[in-house]
Write a protein that holds these residues in place. Structure first.
Motif, PDB file in Angstrom:
ATOM      1  N   GLY A 131     -52.275  46.110 -20.806  1.00  0.00           N
ATOM      2  CA  GLY A 131     -50.900  46.585 -20.831  1.00  0.00           C
ATOM      3  C   GLY A 131     -50.188  46.191 -22.105  1.00  0.00           C
ATOM      4  N   GLU A 132     -48.923  46.612 -22.184  1.00  0.00           N
ATOM      5  CA  GLU A 132     -48.143  46.372 -23.391  1.00  0.00           C
ATOM      6  C   GLU A 132     -46.656  46.316 -23.055  1.00  0.00           C
ATOM      7  OE1 GLU A 132     -48.716  48.270 -27.590  1.00  0.00           O
ATOM      8  OE2 GLU A 132     -47.416  49.605 -26.441  1.00  0.00           O
ATOM      9  N   PHE A 133     -45.930  45.478 -23.767  1.00  0.00           N
ATOM     10  CA  PHE A 133     -44.472  45.438 -23.715  1.00  0.00           C
ATOM     11  C   PHE A 133     -43.965  45.898 -25.075  1.00  0.00           C
ATOM     12  CE2 PHE A 133     -43.972  41.658 -20.510  1.00  0.00           C
ATOM     13  CZ  PHE A 133     -44.622  42.392 -19.531  1.00  0.00           C
ATOM     14  N   GLU A 134     -42.901  46.705 -25.063  1.00  0.00           N
ATOM     15  CA  GLU A 134     -42.267  47.152 -26.296  1.00  0.00           C
ATOM     16  C   GLU A 134     -40.836  46.628 -26.345  1.00  0.00           C
ATOM     17  OE1 GLU A 134     -42.481  51.404 -26.244  1.00  0.00           O
ATOM     18  OE2 GLU A 134     -44.679  51.407 -26.331  1.00  0.00           O
ATOM     19  N   PHE A 135     -40.383  46.326 -27.543  1.00  0.00           N
ATOM     20  CA  PHE A 135     -39.050  45.776 -27.751  1.00  0.00           C
ATOM     21  C   PHE A 135     -38.329  46.552 -28.840  1.00  0.00           C
ATOM     22  CE2 PHE A 135     -41.872  42.493 -26.266  1.00  0.00           C
ATOM     23  CZ  PHE A 135     -41.132  41.797 -25.328  1.00  0.00           C
ATOM     24  N   ALA A 136     -37.009  46.627 -28.742  1.00  0.00           N
ATOM     25  CA  ALA A 136     -36.177  47.233 -29.779  1.00  0.00           C
ATOM     26  C   ALA A 136     -35.405  46.104 -30.468  1.00  0.00           C
ATOM     27  CB  ALA A 136     -35.203  48.240 -29.173  1.00  0.00           C
ATOM     28  N   PRO A 137     -35.670  45.870 -31.758  1.00  0.00           N
ATOM     29  CA  PRO A 137     -34.901  44.855 -32.483  1.00  0.00           C
ATOM     30  C   PRO A 137     -33.420  45.230 -32.492  1.00  0.00           C
ATOM     31  CG  PRO A 137     -36.832  45.544 -33.733  1.00  0.00           C
ATOM     32  CD  PRO A 137     -36.681  46.508 -32.595  1.00  0.00           C
ATOM     33  N   GLN A 138     -32.563  44.235 -32.263  1.00  0.00           N
ATOM     34  CA  GLN A 138     -31.112  44.447 -32.207  1.00  0.00           C
ATOM     35  C   GLN A 138     -30.427  43.493 -33.174  1.00  0.00           C
ATOM     36  OE1 GLN A 138     -29.758  46.909 -29.875  1.00  0.00           O
ATOM     37  NE2 GLN A 138     -31.934  47.334 -30.109  1.00  0.00           N
ATOM     38  N   ASP A 139     -29.301  43.937 -33.712  1.00  0.00           N
ATOM     39  CA  ASP A 139     -28.529  43.119 -34.639  1.00  0.00           C
ATOM     40  C   ASP A 139     -27.076  43.562 -34.552  1.00  0.00           C
ATOM     41  OD1 ASP A 139     -27.281  41.907 -36.821  1.00  0.00           O
ATOM     42  OD2 ASP A 139     -28.912  42.371 -38.207  1.00  0.00           O
ATOM     43  N   ASP A 140     -26.193  42.642 -34.151  1.00  0.00           N
ATOM     44  CA  ASP A 140     -24.775  42.992 -34.037  1.00  0.00           C
ATOM     45  C   ASP A 140     -23.955  42.481 -35.215  1.00  0.00           C
ATOM     46  OD1 ASP A 140     -24.499  40.270 -33.588  1.00  0.00           O
ATOM     47  OD2 ASP A 140     -23.756  40.484 -31.530  1.00  0.00           O
ATOM     48  N   GLY A 141     -24.637  42.072 -36.285  1.00  0.00           N
ATOM     49  CA  GLY A 141     -23.942  41.541 -37.455  1.00  0.00           C
ATOM     50  C   GLY A 141     -23.811  40.034 -37.433  1.00  0.00           C
ATOM     51  N   GLN A 142     -23.907  39.442 -36.250  1.00  0.00           N
ATOM     52  CA  GLN A 142     -23.837  37.984 -36.121  1.00  0.00           C
ATOM     53  C   GLN A 142     -25.123  37.406 -35.542  1.00  0.00           C
ATOM     54  OE1 GLN A 142     -20.400  37.257 -33.697  1.00  0.00           O
ATOM     55  NE2 GLN A 142     -19.007  37.408 -35.427  1.00  0.00           N
ATOM     56  N   ASN A 143     -25.764  38.152 -34.648  1.00  0.00           N
ATOM     57  CA  ASN A 143     -26.972  37.680 -33.973  1.00  0.00           C
ATOM     58  C   ASN A 143     -28.036  38.764 -34.000  1.00  0.00           C
ATOM     59  OD1 ASN A 143     -25.876  35.124 -32.751  1.00  0.00           O
ATOM     60  ND2 ASN A 143     -24.472  36.608 -31.849  1.00  0.00           N
ATOM     61  N   GLU A 144     -29.284  38.315 -33.965  1.00  0.00           N
ATOM     62  CA  GLU A 144     -30.418  39.225 -33.848  1.00  0.00           C
ATOM     63  C   GLU A 144     -31.180  38.855 -32.590  1.00  0.00           C
ATOM     64  OE1 GLU A 144     -32.760  39.053 -37.391  1.00  0.00           O
ATOM     65  OE2 GLU A 144     -31.107  39.662 -38.679  1.00  0.00           O
ATOM     66  N   TRP A 145     -31.718  39.863 -31.901  1.00  0.00           N
ATOM     67  CA  TRP A 145     -32.499  39.642 -30.697  1.00  0.00           C
ATOM     68  C   TRP A 145     -33.391  40.847 -30.481  1.00  0.00           C
ATOM     69  CZ3 TRP A 145     -27.502  41.223 -30.842  1.00  0.00           C
ATOM     70  CH2 TRP A 145     -27.143  42.337 -30.110  1.00  0.00           C
ATOM     71  N   HIS A 146     -34.232  40.788 -29.449  1.00  0.00           N
ATOM     72  CA  HIS A 146     -35.116  41.904 -29.106  1.00  0.00           C
ATOM     73  C   HIS A 146     -34.844  42.324 -27.666  1.00  0.00           C
ATOM     74  CE1 HIS A 146     -37.226  40.640 -32.719  1.00  0.00           C
ATOM     75  NE2 HIS A 146     -37.831  41.815 -32.686  1.00  0.00           N
ATOM     76  N   HIS A 147     -34.623  43.628 -27.480  1.00  0.00           N
ATOM     77  CA  HIS A 147     -34.352  44.178 -26.159  1.00  0.00           C
ATOM     78  C   HIS A 147     -35.642  44.791 -25.609  1.00  0.00           C
ATOM     79  CE1 HIS A 147     -31.728  45.627 -22.981  1.00  0.00           C
ATOM     80  NE2 HIS A 147     -32.462  46.730 -22.989  1.00  0.00           N
ATOM     81  N   LEU A 148     -36.030  44.363 -24.425  1.00  0.00           N
ATOM     82  CA  LEU A 148     -37.236  44.865 -23.765  1.00  0.00           C
ATOM     83  C   LEU A 148     -37.001  46.307 -23.330  1.00  0.00           C
ATOM     84  CD1 LEU A 148     -40.055  44.209 -22.599  1.00  0.00           C
ATOM     85  CD2 LEU A 148     -38.890  43.328 -20.576  1.00  0.00           C
ATOM     86  N   THR A 149     -37.766  47.240 -23.895  1.00  0.00           N
ATOM     87  CA  THR A 149     -37.554  48.655 -23.592  1.00  0.00           C
ATOM     88  C   THR A 149     -38.657  49.253 -22.733  1.00  0.00           C
ATOM     89  OG1 THR A 149     -38.612  49.309 -25.664  1.00  0.00           O
ATOM     90  CG2 THR A 149     -36.201  49.085 -25.669  1.00  0.00           C
ATOM     91  N   SER A 150     -39.841  48.642 -22.728  1.00  0.00           N
ATOM     92  CA  SER A 150     -40.946  49.188 -21.942  1.00  0.00           C
ATOM     93  C   SER A 150     -41.882  48.057 -21.517  1.00  0.00           C
ATOM     94  CB  SER A 150     -41.717  50.216 -22.769  1.00  0.00           C
ATOM     95  OG  SER A 150     -42.836  50.694 -22.061  1.00  0.00           O
ATOM     96  N   MET A 151     -42.249  48.068 -20.252  1.00  0.00           N
ATOM     97  CA  MET A 151     -43.230  47.116 -19.714  1.00  0.00           C
ATOM     98  C   MET A 151     -44.279  47.931 -18.982  1.00  0.00           C
ATOM     99  SD  MET A 151     -40.936  44.131 -17.918  1.00  0.00           S
ATOM    100  CE  MET A 151     -40.117  45.242 -16.790  1.00  0.00           C
ATOM    101  N   PHE A 152     -45.523  47.730 -19.359  1.00  0.00           N
ATOM    102  CA  PHE A 152     -46.595  48.424 -18.667  1.00  0.00           C
ATOM    103  C   PHE A 152     -47.778  47.480 -18.545  1.00  0.00           C
ATOM    104  CE2 PHE A 152     -50.367  51.139 -18.484  1.00  0.00           C
ATOM    105  CZ  PHE A 152     -50.047  51.910 -17.377  1.00  0.00           C
ATOM    106  N   LEU A 153     -48.093  47.075 -17.321  1.00  0.00           N
ATOM    107  CA  LEU A 153     -49.249  46.215 -17.076  1.00  0.00           C
ATOM    108  C   LEU A 153     -50.119  46.768 -15.952  1.00  0.00           C
ATOM    109  CD1 LEU A 153     -47.847  42.572 -17.376  1.00  0.00           C
ATOM    110  CD2 LEU A 153     -49.503  43.707 -18.849  1.00  0.00           C
TER     111      LEU A 153
END
Length: 135
Positions: free
Chosen positions: A37-59
């Motif tokens: 399986g695989e998990f996909e993430f969308a990198p996010q940046d609001d100008g102050q913080n960066e993070w990754h949003h989980l967009t797909s989970m498949f196991l």
């Protein structure tokens, strides 16, 4: 496969968990290199913080590996290797603006991973978020 990528499941099977930093994904593979399986993430940046949003989970590629701790370990390794905070959608039944939504076992999985602090609390949890990104 790289021995550094090895993970032993609850039943003692060896699988390989591999982060692809360029694609913001993490995959799990059996000893033959076949996908679990695989998990996909969308990198996010609001100008102050960066993070990754989980967009797909498949196991579900190989069902015998479900419930073996692989998904939890995938989140842990992605968070640690990428040095990131992971967020996920709330269970609203609607697709988010990132194209993700929780279905099936994903709802309970995300809730458990929030309890274990591998996924950040949902916005509706009204949790004060520390400045250092730690939960």
């Amino acid at each position: 496969m790289d021995p550094a990528d090895e993970f032993t499941t609850k039943t003692g099977a060896t699988v390989y968990i591999v982060v692809d930093e360029d694609q913001a994904t993490i995959g799990a593979y059996d000893q033959n290199g076949d996908p679990i399986g695989e998990f996909e993430f969308a990198p996010q940046d609001d100008g102050q913080n960066e993070w990754h949003h989980l967009t797909s989970m498949f196991l579900e590629e190989q069902p015998q590996y479900q419930g073996q701790g692989i998904g939890e370990e995938m989140l842990r390794r992605f968070r640690d290797e990428m040095g990131t905070v992971i967020t996920a959608d709330e269970n609203t039944g609607q697709k988010s603006n990132l194209g993700s939504h929780l279905t099936g076992t994903g709802v309970g999985f995300v809730a458990r991973m929030r309890e274990k602090k591998l996924i950040a609390p949902a916005e509706s949890d009204h949790v004060d978020r520390p400045d250092d990104g730690e939960w």
